[in-house]
Design a protein around this motif. Structure first.
Motif, short mmCIF file in Angstrom:
data_model
loop_
_atom_site.label_atom_id
_atom_site.label_comp_id
_atom_site.label_asym_id
_atom_site.label_seq_id
_atom_site.Cartn_x
_atom_site.Cartn_y
_atom_site.Cartn_z
N ILE A 159 0.83 -1.21 0.00
CA ILE A 159 0.00 0.00 0.00
C ILE A 159 0.86 1.26 0.00
N ALA A 160 2.13 1.15 0.38
CA ALA A 160 3.03 2.30 0.35
C ALA A 160 3.40 2.71 -1.08
N ASN A 168 -7.56 0.75 6.03
CA ASN A 168 -7.18 0.11 7.29
C ASN A 168 -5.72 -0.31 7.36
N ALA A 169 -5.06 -0.55 6.22
CA ALA A 169 -3.71 -1.12 6.23
C ALA A 169 -2.76 -0.28 7.08
N VAL A 201 12.87 3.01 9.94
CA VAL A 201 11.65 2.58 10.62
C VAL A 201 10.61 3.69 10.57
N TRP A 202 11.05 4.92 10.84
CA TRP A 202 10.15 6.08 10.72
C TRP A 202 9.58 6.18 9.31
N VAL A 229 3.63 3.43 4.88
CA VAL A 229 2.51 2.48 4.91
C VAL A 229 1.26 3.14 5.49
N ASN A 230 1.40 3.73 6.67
CA ASN A 230 0.22 4.19 7.40
C ASN A 230 -0.39 5.46 6.81
N LEU A 231 0.43 6.47 6.58
CA LEU A 231 -0.11 7.76 6.17
C LEU A 231 -0.09 7.93 4.65
N ASP A 232 1.06 7.67 4.02
CA ASP A 232 1.11 7.81 2.57
C ASP A 232 0.13 6.85 1.91
#
Length: 261
Positions: free
Chosen positions: A71-72, A97-98, A113-114, A120-123
């Motif tokens: 998803i990134a 949701n991913a 890691v950042w 993944v989460n925001l982009d």
């Protein structure tokens, strides 16, 4: 009572945890089509196959198309929407949701890691939301419901989550701004903020018995959450029962946030 009769629902990160719970609940409520995104490695391939079987048992009328990818990568969102529209002709609901949460000490956290957590989460949430919103804008009848899975972590801090909490705050903000930007097209955008939900994302963290018990004691309802605790509110926000709800944030945490004692 079926709340999503015939609706086409797209869910990212659908193979496990909250995404899986949402897929099953949407099928129970009569969704006509499910577009299920999953990462695509061996584990998630096996999980998506077993999920298809569960959906068939819950509602044989619900058709499923599964689309793998990171998803990134913006191309994944493009593929998800294209494959979904090819199969069903439209998308009525997005549950974005991913996400990942590799717990890490802030002072020693590698920049990689950042970057990966943000990507993944925001982009990823931005990419899929933008793609689906464009589809909802163009389809007839116009409109739909977009639900971003944020977190209680959008509101509070965590010593091992300094990389994670900003992404979840970003998803909350993304949904608020999308409500403004997309309202003219009859597209609603809302955020769900789960508390501590027992899923693979925090399995290792909650394996600490003392920490697990501490989280349970802090929760007013006296238990950790399960994926179906989030799936019900997601179905509500996806449904016409919430037709005048947009830009909202729904905290689903068993009372964890309010319990300061």
């Amino acid at each position: 009572m079926s709340l999503l009769p015939g609706k086409v629902v797209c869910i990212t990160g659908a193979s496990r945890g909250i995404g899986r719970g949402c897929a099953l609940e949407c099928a129970k409520h009569g969704a006509g089509g499910l577009i299920l995104h999953y990462y695509g490695d061996k584990d998630t391939q096996d999980e998506i196959q077993s999920l298809k079987q569960e959906i068939e048992a819950v509602n044989p009328s619900t058709k499923v198309v599964a689309v793998p990818g990171d998803i990134a990568d913006p191309e994944t969102s493009k593929n998800v929407v294209e494959e979904g529209v090819k199969s069903f002709g439209r998308i009525d609901v997005l549950i974005s949701n991913a996400g990942i949460c590799p717990f890490w000490d802030f002072l020693s956290m590698p920049h990689s890691v950042w970057e990966r957590t943000r990507q993944v989460n925001l982009d990823g949430s931005f990419y899929i939301t933008q793609r689906v919103a464009n589809q909802m804008k163009e389809q007839t009848p116009q409109g739909g419901s977009i639900i971003g899975i944020s977190s209680i972590s959008a509101l509070v801090g965590g010593g091992q989550q300094v990389h994670y909490t900003p992404t979840k705050a970003g998803i909350l903000s993304l949904m608020q701004s999308c409500a403004v930007a997309l309202g003219p097209y009859n597209i609603r955008a809302n955020a769900i903020l789960p508390g501590t939900i027992a899923t693979d994302i925090n399995k290792e963290d909650l394996s600490d018995a003392a920490k697990r018990e501490g989280m349970i004691k802090r929760t007013c309802l006296g238990r950790l959450g399960a994926p179906d605790d989030i799936a019900g509110p997601a179905v509500f926000l996806a449904s016409d029962l919430a037709k005048y709800v947009t830009g909202a944030s729904l905290l689903v945490d068993g009372g964890l946030f309010v319990n300061l004692q």
